[in-house]
Design a protein around this motif. Structure first.
Motif, PDB file in Angstrom:
ATOM      1  N   ARG A  27       0.838  -1.193   0.000  1.00 56.21           N
ATOM      2  CA  ARG A  27       0.000   0.000   0.000  1.00 56.21           C
ATOM      3  C   ARG A  27       0.880   1.252   0.000  1.00 56.21           C
ATOM      4  N   ALA A  28       0.309   2.355  -0.450  1.00 59.42           N
ATOM      5  CA  ALA A  28       1.028   3.631  -0.444  1.00 59.42           C
ATOM      6  C   ALA A  28       1.339   4.030   0.997  1.00 59.42           C
ATOM      7  N   ARG A  29       2.506   4.580   1.169  1.00 62.27           N
ATOM      8  CA  ARG A  29       2.936   5.037   2.493  1.00 62.27           C
ATOM      9  C   ARG A  29       3.494   6.448   2.388  1.00 62.27           C
ATOM     10  N   GLN A  30       3.507   7.123   3.513  1.00 61.67           N
ATOM     11  CA  GLN A  30       4.118   8.451   3.540  1.00 61.67           C
ATOM     12  C   GLN A  30       5.630   8.320   3.444  1.00 61.67           C
ATOM     13  N   ARG A  31       6.269   9.408   3.151  1.00 56.78           N
ATOM     14  CA  ARG A  31       7.723   9.425   3.064  1.00 56.78           C
ATOM     15  C   ARG A  31       8.318   8.973   4.392  1.00 56.78           C
TER      16      ARG A  31
ATOM     17  N   PHE B 205      10.785   5.570   6.447  1.00 58.21           N
ATOM     18  CA  PHE B 205      11.190   4.165   6.473  1.00 58.21           C
ATOM     19  C   PHE B 205      10.128   3.369   7.230  1.00 58.21           C
ATOM     20  N   HIS B 206       9.659   2.293   6.603  1.00 58.98           N
ATOM     21  CA  HIS B 206       8.523   1.536   7.117  1.00 58.98           C
ATOM     22  C   HIS B 206       8.875   0.061   7.223  1.00 58.98           C
ATOM     23  N   LEU B 207       8.551  -0.534   8.351  1.00 58.85           N
ATOM     24  CA  LEU B 207       8.784  -1.955   8.577  1.00 58.85           C
ATOM     25  C   LEU B 207       7.713  -2.751   7.832  1.00 58.85           C
ATOM     26  N   VAL B 208       8.130  -3.595   6.872  1.00 57.13           N
ATOM     27  CA  VAL B 208       7.180  -4.332   6.034  1.00 57.13           C
ATOM     28  C   VAL B 208       7.382  -5.857   6.105  1.00 57.13           C
ATOM     29  N   THR B 209       8.143  -6.328   7.061  1.00 55.26           N
ATOM     30  CA  THR B 209       8.426  -7.763   7.175  1.00 55.26           C
ATOM     31  C   THR B 209       7.148  -8.589   7.239  1.00 55.26           C
ATOM     32  N   ASP B 210       6.240  -8.240   8.139  1.00 54.03           N
ATOM     33  CA  ASP B 210       5.006  -9.013   8.303  1.00 54.03           C
ATOM     34  C   ASP B 210       4.163  -8.996   7.034  1.00 54.03           C
ATOM     35  N   GLU B 211       4.079  -7.849   6.389  1.00 54.59           N
ATOM     36  CA  GLU B 211       3.289  -7.724   5.164  1.00 54.59           C
ATOM     37  C   GLU B 211       3.840  -8.643   4.066  1.00 54.59           C
ATOM     38  N   ILE B 212       5.149  -8.721   3.963  1.00 57.56           N
ATOM     39  CA  ILE B 212       5.780  -9.587   2.959  1.00 57.56           C
ATOM     40  C   ILE B 212       5.539 -11.057   3.305  1.00 57.56           C
ATOM     41  N   GLU B 213       5.742 -11.422   4.561  1.00 55.69           N
ATOM     42  CA  GLU B 213       5.525 -12.817   4.967  1.00 55.69           C
ATOM     43  C   GLU B 213       4.066 -13.242   4.754  1.00 55.69           C
TER      44      GLU B 213
ATOM     45  N   SER C 293      12.627   5.103  -6.937  1.00 55.95           N
ATOM     46  CA  SER C 293      12.594   6.204  -5.972  1.00 55.95           C
ATOM     47  C   SER C 293      12.203   5.708  -4.578  1.00 55.95           C
ATOM     48  N   ALA C 294      12.422   4.426  -4.341  1.00 59.39           N
ATOM     49  CA  ALA C 294      12.211   3.817  -3.027  1.00 59.39           C
ATOM     50  C   ALA C 294      13.308   2.772  -2.848  1.00 59.39           C
ATOM     51  N   SER C 295      13.381   2.163  -1.670  1.00 60.70           N
ATOM     52  CA  SER C 295      14.458   1.205  -1.418  1.00 60.70           C
ATOM     53  C   SER C 295      13.997   0.115  -0.461  1.00 60.70           C
TER      54      SER C 295
ATOM     55  N   GLY D 158      14.552  -6.454  10.646  1.00 59.43           N
ATOM     56  CA  GLY D 158      13.301  -6.375   9.919  1.00 59.43           C
ATOM     57  C   GLY D 158      13.542  -5.737   8.564  1.00 59.43           C
ATOM     58  N   ILE D 159      12.613  -5.971   7.650  1.00 61.82           N
ATOM     59  CA  ILE D 159      12.710  -5.424   6.293  1.00 61.82           C
ATOM     60  C   ILE D 159      12.069  -4.047   6.271  1.00 61.82           C
ATOM     61  N   TYR D 160      12.839  -3.068   5.812  1.00 55.75           N
ATOM     62  CA  TYR D 160      12.338  -1.698   5.667  1.00 55.75           C
ATOM     63  C   TYR D 160      12.019  -1.421   4.205  1.00 55.75           C
ATOM     64  N   LEU D 161      10.902  -0.760   3.972  1.00 51.32           N
ATOM     65  CA  LEU D 161      10.664  -0.055   2.721  1.00 51.32           C
ATOM     66  C   LEU D 161      11.045   1.383   2.988  1.00 51.32           C
ATOM     67  N   GLY D 162      11.996   1.898   2.217  1.00 52.32           N
ATOM     68  CA  GLY D 162      12.323   3.314   2.281  1.00 52.32           C
ATOM     69  C   GLY D 162      11.499   4.030   1.221  1.00 52.32           C
ATOM     70  N   GLU D 163      10.523   4.807   1.643  1.00 52.90           N
ATOM     71  CA  GLU D 163       9.729   5.601   0.696  1.00 52.90           C
ATOM     72  C   GLU D 163      10.358   6.983   0.644  1.00 52.90           C
ATOM     73  N   HIS D 164      10.938   7.311  -0.508  1.00 51.00           N
ATOM     74  CA  HIS D 164      11.728   8.534  -0.620  1.00 51.00           C
ATOM     75  C   HIS D 164      11.005   9.668  -1.337  1.00 51.00           C
ATOM     76  N   ARG D 165       9.762   9.448  -1.746  1.00 49.12           N
ATOM     77  CA  ARG D 165       8.961  10.492  -2.393  1.00 49.12           C
ATOM     78  C   ARG D 165       7.875  10.971  -1.437  1.00 49.12           C
ATOM     79  N   ASP D 166       7.474  12.218  -1.594  1.00 48.48           N
ATOM     80  CA  ASP D 166       6.369  12.742  -0.795  1.00 48.48           C
ATOM     81  C   ASP D 166       5.062  12.039  -1.142  1.00 48.48           C
ATOM     82  N   HIS D 167       4.894  11.673  -2.414  1.00 51.85           N
ATOM     83  CA  HIS D 167       3.681  10.982  -2.877  1.00 51.85           C
ATOM     84  C   HIS D 167       4.090   9.851  -3.810  1.00 51.85           C
ATOM     85  N   GLY D 168       4.724   8.825  -3.261  1.00 50.61           N
ATOM     86  CA  GLY D 168       5.254   7.737  -4.074  1.00 50.61           C
ATOM     87  C   GLY D 168       4.218   6.754  -4.575  1.00 50.61           C
ATOM     88  N   GLY D 169       3.120   6.614  -3.874  1.00 50.31           N
ATOM     89  CA  GLY D 169       2.094   5.658  -4.284  1.00 50.31           C
ATOM     90  C   GLY D 169       2.406   4.249  -3.819  1.00 50.31           C
TER      91      GLY D 169
END
Length: 139
Positions: free
Chosen positions: A10-14, A16-24, A46-48, A117-128
């Protein structure tokens, strides 16, 4: 066994977000693997993805503060500016941190360290929303 699946985050704000559970949760096939590997490829520039501290949320906010200082917006020498001031810095951060992880699987679970844990780095203000191509291999 080989399995490949696209995970839509899902879209997140700019930040770093823990996404381990979502991936599993998106990979029930993981539970069937005794020994194997999971390769994750974030299909965006534009994310990591990165692996780090999963317990204290201040680590994630400190990551955001560090990378915003290390890769500032609105530098006068930036040429790629037509998509907004956050775009080129987002590409830099994505390249610095990377967009893929290779993780071991043991007895149906990701074999991560106690505090990893696995981080999604959202680096845009509106990355989607973001897509991860997950490739699972093992027995």
């Amino acid at each position: 066994m080989w399995h490949q699946h696209t995970i839509q985050l899902r879209a997140r704000q700019r930040g770093f977000h823990l996404v381990t559970d979502e991936i599993e949760q998106a990979l029930p096939e993981l539970r069937k693997v005794k020994t194997g590997l999971l390769h994750l490829l974030l299909q965006h520039t534009s994310a990591s993805l990165t692996l780090n501290e999963n317990a204290d949320p201040t680590v994630r906010s400190d990551f955001e503060a560090f990378f915003n200082r290390a890769v500032p917006e609105n530098e006068p020498y930036y040429q790629h500016t037509y998509e907004g001031p956050d775009d080129l810095p987002a590409h830099f951060k994505s390249s610095i941190l990377g967009v893929s992880l290779m993780l071991p699987i043991t007895n149906g679970r990701l074999n991560l360290g106690t505090w990893q844990g696995i981080y999604l780095g959202e680096h845009r203000d509106h990355g989607g929303s973001r897509r991860i191509l997950a490739t699972l291999q093992g027995e």
